[in-house]
Design a protein around this motif. Structure first.
Motif, short mmCIF file in Angstrom:
data_model
loop_
_atom_site.label_atom_id
_atom_site.label_comp_id
_atom_site.label_asym_id
_atom_site.label_seq_id
_atom_site.Cartn_x
_atom_site.Cartn_y
_atom_site.Cartn_z
N ILE A 388 -1.73 -8.86 -11.66
CA ILE A 388 -2.42 -9.45 -10.51
C ILE A 388 -1.38 -10.03 -9.54
O ILE A 388 -1.48 -9.84 -8.33
N LEU A 389 -0.37 -10.68 -10.09
CA LEU A 389 0.65 -11.30 -9.23
C LEU A 389 1.48 -10.27 -8.46
O LEU A 389 1.73 -10.44 -7.27
N THR A 390 1.89 -9.22 -9.14
CA THR A 390 2.88 -8.32 -8.54
C THR A 390 2.31 -6.97 -8.10
O THR A 390 2.99 -6.25 -7.38
N GLY A 391 1.10 -6.62 -8.57
CA GLY A 391 0.57 -5.31 -8.24
C GLY A 391 1.34 -4.22 -8.95
O GLY A 391 2.10 -4.47 -9.89
N ASN A 392 1.18 -3.01 -8.48
CA ASN A 392 1.81 -1.88 -9.14
C ASN A 392 1.90 -0.75 -8.15
O ASN A 392 0.98 -0.54 -7.37
N HIS A 393 2.99 -0.05 -8.13
CA HIS A 393 2.99 1.17 -7.35
C HIS A 393 3.95 2.18 -7.92
O HIS A 393 4.96 1.85 -8.53
N ASP A 394 3.56 3.41 -7.72
CA ASP A 394 4.32 4.55 -8.22
C ASP A 394 5.54 4.73 -7.32
O ASP A 394 5.42 5.04 -6.14
N LEU A 395 6.71 4.50 -7.89
CA LEU A 395 7.92 4.49 -7.07
C LEU A 395 8.39 5.88 -6.66
O LEU A 395 9.09 6.05 -5.68
N VAL A 396 8.00 6.89 -7.45
CA VAL A 396 8.44 8.24 -7.10
C VAL A 396 7.32 9.10 -6.52
O VAL A 396 7.53 10.25 -6.19
N GLY A 397 6.13 8.52 -6.41
CA GLY A 397 5.05 9.24 -5.75
C GLY A 397 4.47 10.39 -6.54
O GLY A 397 3.96 11.35 -5.98
N LYS A 398 4.53 10.30 -7.87
CA LYS A 398 3.99 11.39 -8.67
C LYS A 398 2.47 11.28 -8.79
O LYS A 398 1.77 12.27 -8.88
N THR A 399 1.94 10.07 -8.81
CA THR A 399 0.51 9.88 -9.04
C THR A 399 -0.19 9.14 -7.92
O THR A 399 -1.41 9.00 -7.94
N GLN A 400 0.52 8.65 -6.94
CA GLN A 400 -0.08 7.82 -5.88
C GLN A 400 -0.73 6.55 -6.43
O GLN A 400 -1.57 5.95 -5.78
N ALA A 401 -0.38 6.17 -7.66
CA ALA A 401 -0.95 4.94 -8.20
C ALA A 401 -0.52 3.77 -7.32
O ALA A 401 0.65 3.67 -6.94
N TYR A 402 -1.47 2.91 -7.01
CA TYR A 402 -1.12 1.77 -6.17
C TYR A 402 -2.09 0.63 -6.41
O TYR A 402 -3.30 0.83 -6.48
N MET A 403 -1.54 -0.55 -6.55
CA MET A 403 -2.37 -1.76 -6.59
C MET A 403 -1.65 -2.82 -5.79
O MET A 403 -0.45 -3.02 -5.97
N PRO A 404 -2.38 -3.48 -4.87
CA PRO A 404 -1.69 -4.51 -4.09
C PRO A 404 -1.32 -5.72 -4.95
O PRO A 404 -1.96 -5.96 -5.96
N ALA A 405 -0.31 -6.45 -4.54
CA ALA A 405 0.07 -7.69 -5.22
C ALA A 405 -0.79 -8.83 -4.68
O ALA A 405 -0.85 -9.02 -3.47
N LEU A 413 -5.02 -21.09 -9.62
CA LEU A 413 -6.36 -21.19 -10.21
C LEU A 413 -7.12 -19.87 -10.03
O LEU A 413 -7.78 -19.39 -10.95
N GLU A 414 -6.99 -19.27 -8.85
CA GLU A 414 -7.68 -18.00 -8.61
C GLU A 414 -7.16 -16.91 -9.54
O GLU A 414 -7.93 -16.14 -10.12
N VAL A 415 -5.83 -16.84 -9.70
CA VAL A 415 -5.25 -15.83 -10.58
C VAL A 415 -5.72 -16.05 -12.02
O VAL A 415 -6.10 -15.11 -12.72
N ALA A 416 -5.74 -17.31 -12.45
CA ALA A 416 -6.15 -17.62 -13.83
C ALA A 416 -7.61 -17.24 -14.05
O ALA A 416 -7.96 -16.59 -15.04
N ASP A 417 -8.50 -17.63 -13.11
CA ASP A 417 -9.92 -17.33 -13.28
C ASP A 417 -10.17 -15.82 -13.27
O ASP A 417 -10.96 -15.30 -14.04
N LEU A 418 -9.47 -15.12 -12.39
CA LEU A 418 -9.62 -13.67 -12.32
C LEU A 418 -9.11 -13.01 -13.61
O LEU A 418 -9.78 -12.14 -14.18
#
Lengths: 445, 150
Positions: A388-405, A413-418
Motif C-alpha cells: 500500500i505504501l510503495t505500490g508496485n510496477h513492472d520495471l521491464v514492462g513484461k506484464t504492465q503490472a502497476y499499482m500506485p503508491a 491510520l488510513e494505511v492501517a485500517d485499509l
C-alpha cells in the motif's frame, strides 16, 4: 588452590562451549550441504558445464555472456538508486546500526571501477576485499559470489567495463561504532566466506547442479530468504525458511507444502520467476519485483527450469508464523465480508476494488489477483502495508503490472485500517495493525 | 490482430495486445464518449462494462478481453437499466461539468443490474471508485434511487 582449579576448569568449559558454538555456526555456511552427496571440482565433474552463460549463448561474445551473468547475479538491483543510472551506485541500505551506500561499479576511472585490474576485481567478488585492501561489508554478497568461477566473474567485469562510465560518488556510510571498523569484516570473512569456487554434487543431474550454481553463486537467493545467525551470516541450517529483507517479508521458499513453495507447480514457479505472476499465487512486489524484473525474467527457459528443479529439493522447513491453508476467494458482494472496519472498507471501495475486485480475483488483469497470495494470508500484514505504501510496477514492462503508491497520500491510520480490511477480507487476519506499526514501516524506507 | 466485441459489433483491430481498451476506444475507434481521467484506475472516468460488470478501461489490456462483450456509454441507453438511469439522471439534473458522468452512468447501470433495489451502503460500495470533482454525489445517489423505483 582448589578454587583456582575450579575457576580454570570453568574458563576452559566456557572456552570450549564458545569455540564449539562458533565452529557450529561457521559449519552452517555451506549452502548446498543439505544435498549430502560427494562433491567434486568443476574440472572433475562429468557432463555438460554447469557454470557460465547457458548453451543458448555459446556463440555470443564475452560482453554478451557477461551481461547475462551480470543479470543472473542481479548486480543492478543494489548498485542503482531508484530511477538512477544502472550500476552508478548510491542506493541506501538502512540497517539497525546505520546506513550503507552501494558503490559505483561503472567503469569510471575516478569514482567507479575503471582502474581495477582483473585480480582486484576477482579479489573483491570472491574475498570481499576492495581495491587497496579495503575490507567490504557483506551487504555485498561475496560469501555467495565466491562460488562463481573466475571466468564468470571476469565476464561480468567485461560487461561492466562495456557500459558508459558515470562520474558518481556514493554518500559516506553512516555506521556506528564498532560496525564502522572495516577491519572487523576480515574476521567475518574468515568465518563465513568459504572462498572456494562452486563444487558440483557428483551424483546429482547437471540440471540440478546448474540450478544450484544459479541460485547459490549468482542469484544469492538466501541473502533475503534465509534467516541469519548471531553474526548476521546466512544460517543454511534454516535454508530458505523465510526472513525479513529491506522491510519486506521474503517468504519461505523451502519445499514445505503449507508455508513454503512445496505445493506450487513447476509452471507456477517458472511463471512467478519470469512473468512476474503465477496463477493462484499472486505477483512479486518490493525487492522480489526487482529480482524478477532485473534478473530472473532475463534467464533462459532452460536456466529457469534448472532453478526450479534445484529449489524443489531444498528440505522443507515450516514457518510457524504463517497459516497452513490459504484463504479462498472473498464474496462477490461488497455487502458481504468482514464487518467492523467501515473506514478500511470505504478506502478499499474507493481506491482498490476497481482493480482487485471485491472477490480479490482481479477485476482487470490477473496481476491484481489477491486470492492465494502469501502476503494477504500473512497475519503480520507486513507486505500488505509495504505494498500500500510503495505500490508496485513492472520495471521491464513484461506484464504492465502497476499499482500506485498510496504512502504519500494516506495517513498512517488510513494505511492501517485499509491493510486490516484487506487481510480480513482476503486472507487470514491476525492481530490488527495500528498506525504506529505503519509509521515504523515508513521509517524502514 | 485483436478481435473485440463492442456494443454488439465485432471489430478486427491491428493493435498490440497490451494496449489499454480506452486507447482503442478513443484513438482507434474514435468512440470518445468514454473519458480519460487518471490513467491508473483511480477515478472511474473511463468505466465501461464487460459482460455487464463495470471495468476501468484505462488499465485493461485488450489482449485480456477474450470473448467478453464490451458495452460503452454510446450504447448503454439501449439496455433497460441504462435507459432508466439516463432518464433519472436528466430528471435529477445530476450533471454539472459532465466529464466524469459517462463513467458514473456505467457504474450506476451495472449496480442496478446486479442489485435492483440498492441500499445506501450498496450505492456507496459500487460508486466509491467514481470520483466527481463537481461533487454531484448527492444527486447521483438520488438518481440511482429514482431509477430503481421507476
Amino acid at each position: 588452590m582448589r578454587t583456582i582449579k575450579i575457576l580454570m576448569g570453568l574458563a576452559c568449559l566456557v572456552a570450549v562451549v564458545g569455540i564449539g558454538f562458533i565452529a557450529w555456526t561457521v559449519l552452517g555456511r555451506d549452502p548446498i550441504h543439505f544435498a549430502k552427496g560427494p562433491r567434486v571440482t568443476l574440472a572433475a565433474y562429468t557432463g555438460p558445464s554447469v557454470t557460465g552463460a547457458p548453451p543458448d549463448l555459446a556463440h555470443a561474445d564475452l560482453v554478451m555472456r557477461g551481461e547475462y551473468l551480470t543479470r543472473a547475479a542481479d548486480c543492478q538491483a543494489c548498485h542503482t538508486t531508484d530511477g538512477g543510472v544502472p550500476f552508478a551506485g548510491g542506493r541506501a541500505f538502512k540497517l539497525p546500526f546505520g546506513t550503507l551506500f552501494s558503490p559505483n561499479i561503472t567503469p569510471d576511472q575516478a569514482t567507479g571501477i575503471g582502474a581495477w585490474s582483473d585480480a582486484e576485481f576477482l579479489r573483491a567478488v570472491h574475498k570481499g576485499v576492495g581495491r587497496g585492501g579495503k575490507p567490504l561489508y557483506p551487504a555485498f554478497p561475496y560469501a555467495a559470489y565466491t562460488l562463481l568461477t573466475d571466468d564468470d566473474v571476469l565476464a561480468i567485469k567485461a560487461y561492466l567495463f562495456s557500459v558508459k562510465p558515470i562520474h558518481a560518488v556514493a554518500p559516506e556510510n553512516t555506521l556506528v561504532f564498532p560496525f564502522n571498523q572495516r577491519l572487523l569484516m576480515t574476521v567475518w570473512s574468515a568465518m563465513f566466506d568459504a572462498d572456494t569456487r562452486f563444487e558440483p554434487v557428483a551424483d546429482r543431474a547437471p540440471e540440478w547442479n546448474r540450478g544450484a550454481y544459479l541460485v547459490e553463486a549468482a542469484g544469492h537467493c538466501g541473502e533475503c530468504h534465509s534467516p541469519r545467525n548471531l553474526f548476521q551470516a546466512i544460517d543454511n541450517r534454516k535454508k530458505f525458511a523465510g526472513a525479513v529483507a529491506d522491510g519486506w517479508r521474503a517468504y519461505n521458499i523451502s519445499s514445505d507444502k503449507p508455508t513454503g513453495i512445496g505445493s506450487w507447480s513447476e509452471a507456477q514457479l517458472a511463471s512467478y520467476l519470469t512473468n512476474g505472476h503465477a496463477a493462484g499465487r499472486g505477483s512479486p512486489a518490493g525487492p522480489m519485483r526487482e529480482a524478477v524484473d532485473m534478473s530472473l525474467a532475463h534467464l533462459t527457459p532452460g536456466d529457469v527450469k534448472a532453478v526450479v528443479a534445484y529449489l524443489r529439493t531444498v528440505p522443507p522447513i515450516a514457518d510457524p508464523a504463517l497459516p497452513a491453508t490459504l484463504a479462498g476467494p472473498a464474496p462477490a458482494s461488497a455487502a458481504k465480508g468482514p464487518d467492523g472496519n467501515p473506514h478500511g472498507k470505504a478506502l478499499f471501495a474507493g481506491a482498490c476494488a476497481s482493480c482487485h475486485d471485491w472477490t480479490g480475483s482481479g477485476a482487470l488483469t490477473a496481476n491484481a489477483t489477491l486470492t492465494g497470495a502469501r502476503a494477504v494470508n500473512d497475519p503480520s500484514a507486513v507486505n500488505v502495508v509495504q505494498m500500500i505504501l510503495t505500490g508496485n510496477h513492472d520495471l521491464v514492462g513484461k506484464t504492465q503490472a502497476y499499482m500506485p503508491a498510496f504512502g504519500p497520500a494516506y495517513t498512517d491510520l488510513e494505511v492501517a485500517d485499509l491493510a486490516n480490511y484487506v487481510t480480513a477480507r482476503f486472507g487470514t487476519a491476525g492481530r490488527p495493525i495500528g498506525p504506529a506499526d505503519v509509521a515504523r514501516f515508513r521509517q524502514l524506507r | 490482430m485483436q478481435t473485440l466485441h463492442i456494443n454488439g459489433d465485432t471489430h478486427q483491430l491491428d493493435v498490440p495486445a497490451d494496449m489499454p481498451l480506452l486507447w482503442v476506444l478513443r484513438d482507434v475507434l474514435k468512440m470518445t464518449g468514454t473519458k480519460f481521467g487518471c490513467g491508473i484506475a483511480q477515478c472511474g472516468a473511463c468505466t465501461v462494462q464487460l459482460d455487464g460488470k463495470p471495468a476501468r478501461s484505462c488499465m485493461l489490456p485488450v489482449g485480456s478481453l477474450g470473448d467478453q462483450a464490451v458495452t460503452t456509454i454510446e450504447a448503454i441507453g439501449a439496455t433497460p437499466e441504462g435507459a432508466r438511469i439516463q432518464k433519472a439522471w436528466l430528471k435529477a439534473e445530476v450533471v454539472q461539468c459532465g466529464y466524469c458522468q459517462s463513467g458514473q452512468i456505467m457504474s450506476a447501470t451495472a449496480l442496478l443490474k446486479a442489485v435492483p433495489k440498492p441500499a445506501d451502503a450498496d450505492i456507496d460500495a459500487a460508486m466509491a471508485g467514481n470520483i466527481c470533482r463537481c461533487g454531484t454525489y448527492i444527486r447521483i445517489r438520488e438518481a440511482i434511487k429514482q431509477a430503481a423505483q421507476s
